[in-house]
Design a protein around this motif. Structure first.
Motif, mmCIF file in Angstrom:
data_model
loop_
_atom_site.group_PDB
_atom_site.id
_atom_site.type_symbol
_atom_site.label_atom_id
_atom_site.label_comp_id
_atom_site.label_asym_id
_atom_site.label_seq_id
_atom_site.Cartn_x
_atom_site.Cartn_y
_atom_site.Cartn_z
ATOM 1 N N ALA A 223 0.847 -1.188 0.000
ATOM 2 C CA ALA A 223 0.000 0.000 0.000
ATOM 3 C C ALA A 223 0.883 1.238 0.000
ATOM 4 N N TYR A 224 0.305 2.373 -0.400
ATOM 5 C CA TYR A 224 1.077 3.611 -0.456
ATOM 6 C C TYR A 224 0.206 4.777 0.019
ATOM 7 N N ARG A 225 0.880 5.838 0.459
ATOM 8 C CA ARG A 225 0.207 7.002 1.016
ATOM 9 C C ARG A 225 0.249 8.176 0.038
ATOM 10 N N ILE A 226 -0.869 8.908 -0.045
ATOM 11 C CA ILE A 226 -0.934 10.128 -0.858
ATOM 12 C C ILE A 226 -1.760 11.164 -0.101
ATOM 13 N N ASP A 227 -1.110 12.180 0.438
ATOM 14 C CA ASP A 227 -1.811 13.313 1.069
ATOM 15 C C ASP A 227 -2.841 12.874 2.106
ATOM 16 N N GLY A 228 -2.477 11.951 2.969
ATOM 17 C CA GLY A 228 -3.395 11.508 4.012
ATOM 18 C C GLY A 228 -4.291 10.357 3.614
ATOM 19 N N ASP A 229 -4.302 9.998 2.335
ATOM 20 C CA ASP A 229 -5.039 8.819 1.873
ATOM 21 C C ASP A 229 -4.077 7.636 1.793
ATOM 22 N N VAL A 230 -4.627 6.431 1.938
ATOM 23 C CA VAL A 230 -3.825 5.215 1.787
ATOM 24 C C VAL A 230 -4.526 4.316 0.771
ATOM 25 N N TYR A 231 -3.785 3.876 -0.244
ATOM 26 C CA TYR A 231 -4.344 3.021 -1.292
ATOM 27 C C TYR A 231 -3.643 1.663 -1.309
ATOM 28 N N PHE A 232 -4.418 0.638 -1.582
ATOM 29 C CA PHE A 232 -3.852 -0.689 -1.800
ATOM 30 C C PHE A 232 -3.373 -0.771 -3.240
ATOM 31 N N SER A 233 -2.181 -1.330 -3.438
ATOM 32 C CA SER A 233 -1.602 -1.460 -4.779
ATOM 33 C C SER A 233 -1.881 -2.864 -5.312
ATOM 34 N N VAL A 234 -2.811 -2.964 -6.232
ATOM 35 C CA VAL A 234 -3.175 -4.283 -6.751
ATOM 36 C C VAL A 234 -2.026 -4.911 -7.540
ATOM 37 N N ASP A 235 -1.107 -4.107 -8.052
ATOM 38 C CA ASP A 235 0.040 -4.651 -8.780
ATOM 39 C C ASP A 235 0.934 -5.491 -7.866
ATOM 40 N N LYS A 236 0.843 -5.263 -6.561
ATOM 41 C CA LYS A 236 1.655 -6.006 -5.602
ATOM 42 C C LYS A 236 1.033 -7.351 -5.242
ATOM 43 N N PHE A 237 -0.166 -7.617 -5.791
ATOM 44 C CA PHE A 237 -0.864 -8.861 -5.456
ATOM 45 C C PHE A 237 -1.171 -9.602 -6.759
ATOM 46 N N PRO A 238 -0.254 -10.452 -7.233
ATOM 47 C CA PRO A 238 -0.368 -11.091 -8.555
ATOM 48 C C PRO A 238 -1.631 -11.916 -8.760
ATOM 49 N N THR A 239 -2.192 -12.482 -7.691
ATOM 50 C CA THR A 239 -3.371 -13.339 -7.859
ATOM 51 C C THR A 239 -4.680 -12.553 -7.746
ATOM 52 N N TYR A 240 -4.592 -11.217 -7.793
ATOM 53 C CA TYR A 240 -5.802 -10.398 -7.713
ATOM 54 C C TYR A 240 -6.749 -10.772 -8.861
ATOM 55 N N GLY A 241 -7.989 -11.056 -8.511
ATOM 56 C CA GLY A 241 -8.987 -11.431 -9.515
ATOM 57 C C GLY A 241 -9.329 -12.906 -9.526
ATOM 58 N N ARG A 242 -8.688 -13.691 -8.672
ATOM 59 C CA ARG A 242 -8.933 -15.141 -8.741
ATOM 60 C C ARG A 242 -10.337 -15.526 -8.275
ATOM 61 N N LEU A 243 -10.962 -14.746 -7.372
ATOM 62 C CA LEU A 243 -12.318 -15.058 -6.926
ATOM 63 C C LEU A 243 -13.339 -14.755 -8.009
ATOM 64 N N SER A 244 -13.244 -13.576 -8.615
ATOM 65 C CA SER A 244 -14.216 -13.150 -9.625
ATOM 66 C C SER A 244 -13.895 -13.666 -11.016
ATOM 67 N N GLY A 245 -12.628 -14.100 -11.231
ATOM 68 C CA GLY A 245 -12.218 -14.549 -12.555
ATOM 69 C C GLY A 245 -11.841 -13.409 -13.469
ATOM 70 N N ARG A 246 -11.743 -12.192 -12.949
ATOM 71 C CA ARG A 246 -11.366 -11.038 -13.755
ATOM 72 C C ARG A 246 -9.844 -10.964 -13.908
ATOM 73 N N LYS A 247 -9.404 -10.508 -15.056
ATOM 74 C CA LYS A 247 -7.986 -10.241 -15.259
ATOM 75 C C LYS A 247 -7.683 -8.839 -14.748
ATOM 76 N N LEU A 248 -6.464 -8.640 -14.298
ATOM 77 C CA LEU A 248 -6.091 -7.367 -13.708
ATOM 78 C C LEU A 248 -6.340 -6.201 -14.652
ATOM 79 N N GLU A 249 -6.026 -6.382 -15.943
ATOM 80 C CA GLU A 249 -6.187 -5.276 -16.885
ATOM 81 C C GLU A 249 -7.660 -4.945 -17.151
ATOM 82 N N ASP A 250 -8.559 -5.880 -16.784
ATOM 83 C CA ASP A 250 -9.984 -5.638 -16.998
ATOM 84 C C ASP A 250 -10.659 -4.998 -15.801
#
Length: 588
Positions: A223-250
């Motif tokens: 995750a990373y910080r921007i002006d008091g906000d914190v975002y999760f970086s999906v690029d750091k999680f290669p298996t993102y999308g395995r539950l829904s079957g979506r590809k990262l680029e979609d």
């Protein structure tokens, strides 16, 4: 119900199919009135609705593969009343992660950990919410039936964009508004006979756990910080999308937030949002703010069930992005995070259209319960398999209400005759045909409910024992049956046990029958005095041989869902499916 709500309700037109159909020509079906029917086709798959199961079970008299062998008891032809025992059937549940049914195995023998995503408390709950929580209540009850020790966690989202927007519109404090709607939700769940979960955590009470989890995600480089906000970086999680079957680029950003150009990837989602003027906030290492939508469930499920547990559930609409994001952030916080079974229920449509406020076909639980008994809504909801889409319309809910009345009237009659015979006088045996009926009923129940909660088949399975009870109560042959009272007692007991698992066992048969009558009168726009006056008018017409007038009165009442029944003691009435819906079902 308000005028606008009533107008929207009355605009509902009956659809061509019902999850509670029975056919007039099937004489084995015991329901006293015609229910809407389906055009059924031969299928090799298990039925997904009550109508398919009921018609299937009625169309064949061949024995079930689970039927017990004929009794070979003593010459008196009786067998012992069956004792309650643990079901032998193994439980299979459909896992959204693997896209298949799997044998259920707990992580800890004898214990189940289950987390179900709760409501965002900014408005009254709708029938889509009712479907989610009735579904998981049945699963919860069945686990208890199987003697599991269950920790059932269902959260409240009481900090959210929608809550803040609604509170600002009403000039109300957001936390006060959400607390009020949490209480309203609990009232709705109690009316539907949903058991209280073991724990019902609220986001506002778990800020420390949420902040701690975000810290771990940042420390692990996800995750990373921007002006008091914190975002999760999906690029750091290669298996993102395995539950829904979506590809990262979609993938796209979460539906509840606008795309932020500052994000490294448009699919990155907020873990923490910096405070804005007029919004509630909590202090954090990144400055004042509040959590994003997804992190709350990861933090609260871990707090009560640990990072690895048995079941995580919710509606199908939560698969993406909510549950997909939960997996990513939970695993980023703890590499050993794992959930064995992801379970999701299907959508609710209204007259074959998606339920939505824009289409003005959006119904709260309260709106439905003004005209129908809560248990009629519950019966309707479990009358279709939980993973299949379910279509809400007046013809369907009327059919469910009609079926419910029949079930409770049979059991009320049963209770009355049993009250006349003391339990001490009952023998501990029943005839072999009654014993076979009970054993088949229980075997079918256990096999169906264990097959990914096939509640439509369970409901259909009630037909035979209820018909048998009615035969014993009312037919000449049944009244002469050997060990008649013992048979009625044993049948009622097993039906009651199954109704308990389904959440359909009322505090009092008599009380719920009276409530069903009251709801029917409200739908018909009549008082009971007016119905009794019509009955008296009809009796007079029959005495004076004005048969056309007599038939006209009966038809007028039938058109609004009031059925007249003539008997040796006179004419009585009961709720029924309105004649227009019956005719529509026959024509389709």
């Amino acid at each position: 119900m308000g005028t606008a709500s009533l107008k929207r309700y009355c605009l509902l037109l009956p659809s061509a199919s019902s999850p509670f159909s029975t056919a007039r020509t099937r004489s084995r079906l015991p329901s006293p009135s015609l229910l809407p029917s389906l055009l059924l086709q031969s299928r090799k798959t298990r039925p997904s609705s009550f109508s398919q199961a009921l018609c299937s079970s009625s169309s064949s008299s061949s024995p079930s593969p689970h039927s017990p062998p004929p009794s070979t008891d003593d010459a008196a032809g009786t067998g012992p009343i069956p004792a309650r025992s643990k079901p032998s059937a193994e439980l299979y549940l459909y896992n959204t992660m693997t896209k298949r049914k799997e044998l259920f195995r707990t992580r800890v023998p004898g214990k189940v950990g289950m987390y179900v995503c709760g409501v965002t408390a900014y408005d009254l709950s709708h029938i889509g919410h009712a479907r989610v929580y009735v579904t998981f209540d049945v699963l919860y009850r069945y686990f208890q039936y199987l003697k599991y020790e269950v920790c059932y966690v269902r959260n409240f989202t009481d900090v959210d964009d929608k809550i803040i927007i609604r509170a600002n519109e009403l000039g109300e404090d957001p936390l006060t508004l959400s607390s009020r709607y949490c209480d309203e939700f609990l009232t709705d769940m109690a009316s539907l006979q949903c058991l209280p979960p073991t724990v019902q955590p609220r986001v506002s009470d778990h800020m420390n756990q949420i902040i701690d989890m975000i810290k771990k995600i940042i420390d692990n480089g996800c995750a990373y910080r921007i002006d008091g906000d914190v975002y999760f970086s999906v690029d750091k999680f290669p298996t993102y999308g395995r539950l829904s079957g979506r590809k990262l680029e979609d993938n796209r950003a979460g539906e509840r937030v606008a795309v932020d150009s500052r994000k490294k990837n448009p699919a990155d989602f907020a873990l923490w949002k910096s405070a804005k003027a007029g919004e509630p906030y909590w202090e954090s290492p990144w400055g004042p703010g509040r959590p994003g939508w997804h992190i709350e469930c990861s933090a609260m499920s871990a707090a009560y069930l640990g990072h690895s547990f048995d079941i995580h559930g919710g509606g199908m609409d939560l698969v993406f992005p909510h549950h997909e994001n939960e997996i990513a952030q939970s695993c980023a916080a703890c590499s050993n995070s794992s959930i064995s079974y992801w379970i999701h229920n299907g959508f609710v449509t209204v007259n074959e259209e998606k339920m939505s406020k824009s289409l003005k076909n959006f119904f709260t639980i309260r709106e439905v319960l003004e005209l129908y008994h809560p248990l009629a809504l519950r019966l309707f909801l479990i009358g279709t398999h939980y993973r299949s889409p379910i279509n809400y319309s007046r013809v369907h809910i009327d059919a469910a209400s009609d079926r419910l009345f029949y079930i409770y009237q049979t059991l009320c009659d049963c209770e009355e005759i049993l009250s006349q015979h003391g339990a001490r006088n009952l023998k501990d045996s029943i005839p072999p045909d009654i014993l076979n009926c009970i054993q088949k009923f229980l075997a079918d129940f256990e096999n169906s409910i264990s097959d990914d909660l096939l509640t439509p088949v369970v409901l259909a399975g009630l037909s035979e024992p209820l018909k048998t009870i009615n035969d014993l109560l009312h037919t000449r042959k049944g009244k002469k049956q050997n060990l008649r009272i013992e048979s009625i007692f044993a049948l009622e007991k097993e039906i009651r046990n199954v109704l308990n698992v389904l959440g359909l066992m009322p505090p009092s048969y008599h009380q719920v029958l009276q409530q069903l009558r009251e709801k029917a009168l409200r739908r018909a726009g009549l008082t009971e005095e007016e119905v009794l006056q019509k009955i008296e008018e009809r009796s007079l017409a029959r005495k004076t041989k004005q048969y056309e007038r007599s038939d006209q009165i009966r038809k007028q009442l039938s058109a609004v869902g009031i059925a007249l029944m003539d008997g040796p003691d006179g004419t009585s009435w009961r709720p029924s499916v309105p004649l227009a819906f019956q005719e529509h079902a026959v024509s389709t």
